[in-house]
Design an enzyme around this catalytic site. Structure first.
Site, PDB file in Angstrom:
ATOM      1  N   THR A  30       1.003  -1.108   0.061  1.00 30.47           N
ATOM      2  CA  THR A  30       0.154   0.065  -0.103  1.00 30.47           C
ATOM      3  C   THR A  30       1.048   1.104   0.001  1.00 30.47           C
ATOM      4  OG1 THR A  30      -1.380  -1.159   1.294  1.00 30.47           O
ATOM      5  CG2 THR A  30      -2.066   0.768   1.215  1.00 30.47           C
ATOM      6  N   GLU A 105       9.610   0.231  11.873  1.00 34.32           N
ATOM      7  CA  GLU A 105       8.171   0.581  11.767  1.00 34.32           C
ATOM      8  C   GLU A 105       7.778   1.256  13.010  1.00 34.32           C
ATOM      9  OE1 GLU A 105       6.155  -1.700   8.032  1.00 34.32           O
ATOM     10  OE2 GLU A 105       5.849  -2.473   9.890  1.00 34.32           O
TER      11      GLU A 105
HETATM   12  C1  5RP Z   1       5.260  -4.690   6.972  1.00 33.47           C
HETATM   13  C2  5RP Z   1       3.999  -4.193   7.448  1.00 33.47           C
HETATM   14  C3  5RP Z   1       3.078  -3.589   6.498  1.00 33.47           C
HETATM   15  O1  5RP Z   1       2.800  -2.382   6.690  1.00 33.47           O
HETATM   16  C4  5RP Z   1       1.676  -4.368   6.232  1.00 33.47           C
HETATM   17  O2  5RP Z   1       2.194  -5.795   6.383  1.00 33.47           O
HETATM   18  C5  5RP Z   1       0.764  -4.010   5.300  1.00 33.47           C
HETATM   19  O3  5RP Z   1       1.320  -4.185   4.028  1.00 33.47           O
HETATM   20  P1  5RP Z   1       0.428  -4.197   2.694  1.00 33.47           P
HETATM   21  O4  5RP Z   1       0.333  -2.718   2.574  1.00 33.47           O
HETATM   22  O5  5RP Z   1       1.614  -4.771   1.772  1.00 33.47           O
HETATM   23  O6  5RP Z   1      -0.814  -4.930   2.948  1.00 33.47           O
HETATM   24  O7  5RP Z   1       3.594  -4.257   8.592  1.00 33.47           O
HETATM   25  O8  5RP Z   1       5.882  -4.984   8.144  1.00 33.47           O
END
Ligand code: 5RP
Length: 228
Positions: A30, A105
């Site tokens: 995303t 993060e």
């Molecule tokens: C990575 C994360 C991502 O933000 C989470 O997995 C969402 O990913 P995506 O936008 O591909 O669904 O926490 O560690």
């Protein structure tokens, strides 16, 4: 072609960025669209930002796209971070770490004045843990001990492997136990406090009290912005 909810959310969040900001750059498919939109704004309007990436993957993508980056040691605080989530509940508590970047993060989120979360509607849940296993980043030495201790707390821990079946290691050289809770997580904040005390756990994917804004992309092309 129907709009992609991830693209709708990722691009809408990029509109919140202003020139002069230090911007935390999250990880995932995303945020990928946020990076594209930021690169477009840098080229089209001369948007001047300094990005702080939350993973090696995002660092590589940002550099390829021409988004200027700054190391964490040159930054006291971050104006705005845009990141994805695997689940988010009505209190904006989250499960993150599906992409394995939970530690970086969370560090970036912890020094961000505003944390903006970008998701498709399927990520919005009433109770955490109902659709996604909780990622827990662990030091490899401690993993067998922790797998037993986590199982005693009612979940089914599974060692994450790479897509090709090989050993999966995070950007920090650690392993991940994906912990499925059959009935979801009744008390996310309590569980986070409890897990933080277990030696060998580097970080959990529970993000409590860190998100301020939620941008939900819908399949009809609408972006819904919710403030906490
Ligand atoms: C990575 C994360 C991502 O933000 C989470 O997995 C969402 O990913 P995506 O936008 O591909 O669904 O926490 O560690």
């Amino acid at each position: 072609m129907n709009p992609n909810p991830k693209e709708v959310a990722g691009r809408r969040a990029a509109e919140l960025v202003r020139s002069g900001m230090t911007v935390g750059l999250g990880t995932g498919s995303t945020v990928h669209f946020t990076l594209l939109a930021l690169a477009e704004r840098i080229r089209a309007e001369g948007l001047a930002i300094r990005g702080v990436p939350t993973s090696l993957d995002t660092e590589r993508k940002a550099l390829e796209l021409g988004i200027p980056l700054v190391p964490l040691d040159a930054v006291d605080s971050i104006d705005l971070t845009i990141d994805g989530a695997d689940e988010i509940d009505p209190l904006f508590s989250m499960i993150k770490g599906g992409g394995g970047a939970l530690l970086r993060e969370k560090v970036v989120a912890s020094i961000s004045r505003r944390e903006v979360i970008v998701v498709g509607p399927e990520k919005v849940v009433q109770r955490l843990g109902t659709t996604f296993a909780l990622p827990v980043e662990v030091v490899p030495f401690a993993r067998p001990v922790l797998a037993r201790q986590l199982a005693r707390r009612g979940c089914e821990p599974k060692l994450r492997t790479a897509k090709d079946g090989s050993r999966y290691l995070t950007d920090n050289g650690n392993e991940i136990l994906d912990c499925r809770f059959p009935d979801g997580i009744a008390d996310p904040a309590g569980l986070e406090r409890e897990l933080d005390f277990l030696p060998g756990i580097v970080e959990t994917g529970l993000f409590i009290g860190l998100a301020h804004v939620l941008v939900i992309g819908h399949p009809d092309g609408r972006a819904e912005v919710r403030e906490k």
